[in-house]
Enzyme design. Sequence first.
Site, short mmCIF file in Angstrom:
data_model
loop_
_atom_site.label_atom_id
_atom_site.label_comp_id
_atom_site.label_asym_id
_atom_site.label_seq_id
_atom_site.Cartn_x
_atom_site.Cartn_y
_atom_site.Cartn_z
N HIS A 19 0.81 -1.23 0.00
CA HIS A 19 0.00 0.00 0.00
C HIS A 19 0.84 1.28 0.00
O HIS A 19 0.30 2.36 -0.17
CB HIS A 19 -0.95 0.00 1.20
CG HIS A 19 -0.26 0.16 2.52
ND1 HIS A 19 0.50 -0.84 3.08
CD2 HIS A 19 -0.21 1.20 3.38
CE1 HIS A 19 0.99 -0.42 4.22
NE2 HIS A 19 0.58 0.82 4.43
N SER A 114 3.11 -6.73 -15.25
CA SER A 114 3.70 -5.57 -15.94
C SER A 114 3.74 -5.88 -17.42
O SER A 114 3.87 -7.04 -17.83
CB SER A 114 5.11 -5.36 -15.41
OG SER A 114 5.85 -4.58 -16.33
N SER A 115 3.68 -4.83 -18.24
CA SER A 115 3.70 -5.05 -19.69
C SER A 115 5.06 -5.57 -20.16
O SER A 115 5.18 -6.01 -21.31
CB SER A 115 3.36 -3.75 -20.43
OG SER A 115 4.29 -2.74 -20.11
N CYS A 116 6.08 -5.57 -19.29
CA CYS A 116 7.39 -6.09 -19.72
C CYS A 116 7.42 -7.62 -19.76
O CYS A 116 8.43 -8.21 -20.12
CB CYS A 116 8.51 -5.54 -18.86
SG CYS A 116 8.53 -6.20 -17.21
N TYR A 143 12.82 -9.15 -13.92
CA TYR A 143 11.51 -8.71 -13.41
C TYR A 143 10.40 -9.43 -14.17
O TYR A 143 9.43 -9.91 -13.58
CB TYR A 143 11.41 -7.19 -13.60
CG TYR A 143 10.17 -6.56 -13.07
CD1 TYR A 143 9.91 -6.52 -11.71
CD2 TYR A 143 9.24 -5.97 -13.93
CE1 TYR A 143 8.76 -5.91 -11.22
CE2 TYR A 143 8.10 -5.36 -13.45
CZ TYR A 143 7.86 -5.32 -12.09
OH TYR A 143 6.73 -4.72 -11.62
N LYS A 147 7.33 -11.86 -12.82
CA LYS A 147 5.92 -11.50 -13.01
C LYS A 147 5.18 -12.58 -13.81
O LYS A 147 4.00 -12.84 -13.57
CB LYS A 147 5.82 -10.13 -13.70
CG LYS A 147 6.19 -8.98 -12.77
CD LYS A 147 5.21 -8.91 -11.62
CE LYS A 147 5.50 -7.81 -10.62
NZ LYS A 147 4.56 -7.83 -9.49
N PRO A 170 -0.52 -4.10 -16.02
CA PRO A 170 -0.53 -2.66 -16.30
C PRO A 170 0.62 -2.25 -17.21
O PRO A 170 1.70 -2.83 -17.16
CB PRO A 170 -0.35 -2.01 -14.94
CG PRO A 170 -0.21 -3.09 -13.95
CD PRO A 170 -0.05 -4.38 -14.67
N THR A 171 0.38 -1.24 -18.00
CA THR A 171 1.44 -0.64 -18.80
C THR A 171 2.29 0.29 -17.92
O THR A 171 2.11 0.33 -16.71
CB THR A 171 0.80 0.11 -19.99
OG1 THR A 171 1.81 0.46 -20.89
CG2 THR A 171 0.04 1.35 -19.53
N ASN A 172 3.20 1.08 -18.52
CA ASN A 172 4.02 2.02 -17.73
C ASN A 172 3.11 3.01 -17.00
O ASN A 172 2.25 3.63 -17.63
CB ASN A 172 4.98 2.79 -18.65
CG ASN A 172 6.11 1.92 -19.18
OD1 ASN A 172 5.90 0.76 -19.50
ND2 ASN A 172 7.30 2.48 -19.25
N HIS A 186 11.43 5.47 -13.04
CA HIS A 186 11.02 5.36 -14.44
C HIS A 186 11.10 6.72 -15.14
O HIS A 186 11.21 7.76 -14.50
CB HIS A 186 9.59 4.83 -14.54
CG HIS A 186 9.44 3.42 -14.09
ND1 HIS A 186 9.10 3.09 -12.80
CD2 HIS A 186 9.60 2.26 -14.75
CE1 HIS A 186 9.05 1.77 -12.69
NE2 HIS A 186 9.34 1.24 -13.85
N LYS A 194 13.52 16.40 -13.82
CA LYS A 194 14.51 17.11 -14.63
C LYS A 194 13.98 18.48 -15.10
O LYS A 194 14.69 19.47 -15.09
CB LYS A 194 14.93 16.25 -15.83
CG LYS A 194 15.80 15.07 -15.43
CD LYS A 194 16.17 14.21 -16.63
CE LYS A 194 17.06 13.06 -16.23
NZ LYS A 194 17.46 12.21 -17.36
#
Length: 318
Positions: A19, A114-116, A143, A147, A170-172, A186, A194
């Site tokens: 959480h 994760s989408s990766c 990773y 997953k 989920p995507t990024n 990320h 920046k």
Amino acid sequence: MTTRSSYPLAGKRVWVAGHRGMAGAALVRRLQREDCRLLTVSRAEVDLRRQAAVEAWMDQARPQAVFVCAATVGGILANSTRPAEFLYDNLAIASNVIHAAHRSGVEKLLFLGSSCIYPRLAAQPMTEEALLTGPLEPTNEWYAVAKIAGIKLCQAYRRQHGCDFISAMPTNLFGPGDNYDLQQGHVAAAMQVKVHRARQTGASQIEIWGSGTPRREFLYVDDLADALVFMMKHYSDEPHLNVGTGVDISIRELAELVARVAGFEGGFVYDASKPDGMPRKVMNVERLAALGWRAPTPLEDGFRASYEWYVRNAAAAR
Ligand code: GFB
């Protein structure tokens, strides 16, 4: 065709594992609108990498529904420089929580991937069927393997024990409470940091890692939380479901968007010594759409809210 099921959360004891992370915190915000009893536990009290601790917590807290948002996460550099942590921590968290959920009779569990997980050169937009059809992107294979194991655990416990365990990919993500550490986080958070620093120091340029040409899909984390609650209530099947917007932009376009939101009018320089990672990553989100959920927040609105949150809550602390 995917059919819609019904699991009302009203009156349920619901545990959000993880959480304090960006996704878990958004889910806690979202669940406050549901008539359920929210359970959380800190890392100091229960280290999810320790099976006995997880089982003891589950026996005592007796959640009926569980969202597995806990994970060791990070951006492209963190993924490629801390492979042991990304593999071990995430395998341990997935197997401990999923097994303990079965053991203690949890009614429903939603695991976050994760989408990766998809192959580096998967056809774009990536459908759920692309899983395990080709080699993974080397910068995040550790990773991704963990997953993928989490998805497979949910499927295996469903098949062997009849557990109602589901997975969302989920995507990024971006949004309030992101990791603003430039080495570990990320790209979405890094661009906000920046640009903000450049505005403060009057710098005329900000640095972008890699070539700026890779394409990514970005989902506002409060939209993710809404999708997770939707899936918990309405989805009950073996295949994992993609959660995203179905729309991608280049990293350069992302930098321009964040610059516009923040009012930065300088330019960009590219650091070719940093990796690009996957050339393109965008999800096919039609399955979830067919069930009735689409991401509601326009990208620029999400980045505006995120940047305001960052300036108010995190920028001063750094
Ligand atoms: O968000 P990111 O770190 O992760 O990087 P991935 C996305 C793209 O942005 C890469 C570029 O092409 C980076 O080189 N980039 C440009 C930057 N400037 C920056 C910067 O200042 N910081 C960062 N971090 N990137 C991660 C995976 O991949 O995505 C994880 O490693 C996870 O496993 C996550 O799946 C969602 O999208 O490349």
